[in-house]
Design a protein around this motif. Structure first.
Motif, short mmCIF file in Angstrom:
data_model
loop_
_atom_site.label_atom_id
_atom_site.label_comp_id
_atom_site.label_asym_id
_atom_site.label_seq_id
_atom_site.Cartn_x
_atom_site.Cartn_y
_atom_site.Cartn_z
N ASP A 36 0.77 -1.24 0.13
CA ASP A 36 0.02 0.23 0.05
C ASP A 36 0.93 1.55 -0.15
N THR A 38 2.82 4.12 -1.44
CA THR A 38 2.98 4.81 -2.85
C THR A 38 4.27 5.35 -3.15
N HIS A 41 6.89 3.45 -5.37
CA HIS A 41 6.49 3.40 -6.68
C HIS A 41 6.80 4.78 -7.57
N ARG A 63 0.68 2.05 -10.63
CA ARG A 63 0.40 1.67 -9.27
C ARG A 63 0.49 2.80 -8.27
N THR A 66 -3.28 4.32 -8.51
CA THR A 66 -4.08 3.42 -8.09
C THR A 66 -4.19 3.70 -6.48
N LEU A 67 -3.03 3.61 -6.04
CA LEU A 67 -2.77 3.71 -4.45
C LEU A 67 -3.39 5.34 -4.13
N SER A 68 -2.99 6.13 -4.70
CA SER A 68 -2.87 7.48 -4.09
C SER A 68 -3.72 8.68 -4.66
#
Length: 166
Positions: A36, A38, A41, A63, A66-68
């Protein structure tokens, strides 16, 4: 075992050009941070963009989006799209970055570049003007603004490409 320390080291190594070491360190940061986080990435996307690997950068920036959904995540994904010659997707992400953070100077400048490449000199100049207003020392934005306005005049339009701010 602190993933943030590894991520910071990876960013430093990226900035100093030690890309092989940076990649190893950032991968370690991503592993330690868990699914989870960010930041690793984002840093990996920066590294892959800096080393001419935009497709791999897209994986990591996707990614991060999508996460943040952060402005920086959208900006980096936009850079990846731009580098793989998908300017429409790039511009969309740069605009999302500006929506997430209206003061994201690099995203505004990137929108200006794409608008200029598409021949929309008025919109390009407006974006460069906004960058200069936010960051008066941004030499690239000043140069791009001058070029857009000069080309606009050269094409037979009178005055500046856009009205002066204020």
């Amino acid at each position: 075992q602190d993933w943030q320390a590894w991520s910071n080291l990876g960013r430093h190594l990226t900035e100093t050009g030690a890309s092989e070491e940076a990649e190893e360190v950032l991968r370690r940061a991503a592993t330690l941070a868990g699914p989870d986080a960010t930041d690793p990435h984002l840093r990996l996307a920066e590294l892959y963009l800096a080393t001419g690997r935009p497709t791999t950068a897209l994986v990591h920036s996707e990614r991060a989006v999508t996460l943040s959904g952060s402005a920086e995540a959208f900006y980096l994904r936009g850079r990846g799209y731009y580098d793989v010659d998908e300017p429409d997707k790039a511009e969309e992400d740069f605009r999302r970055a500006v929506l997430a953070d209206s003061r994201h100077v690099r995203a505004r400048g990137a929108i200006g570049v794409i608008r200029a490449e598409k021949g929309d000199l008025q919109a390009a100049a407006e974006n460069f003007r906004q960058v200069v207003a936010m960051d008066p020392t941004n030499a690239a934005a000043r140069e791009n603004l001058a070029r857009a306005e000069a080309l606009h005049r050269q094409l037979g339009f009178e005055g500046a490409a856009v009205a002066p701010p204020g």
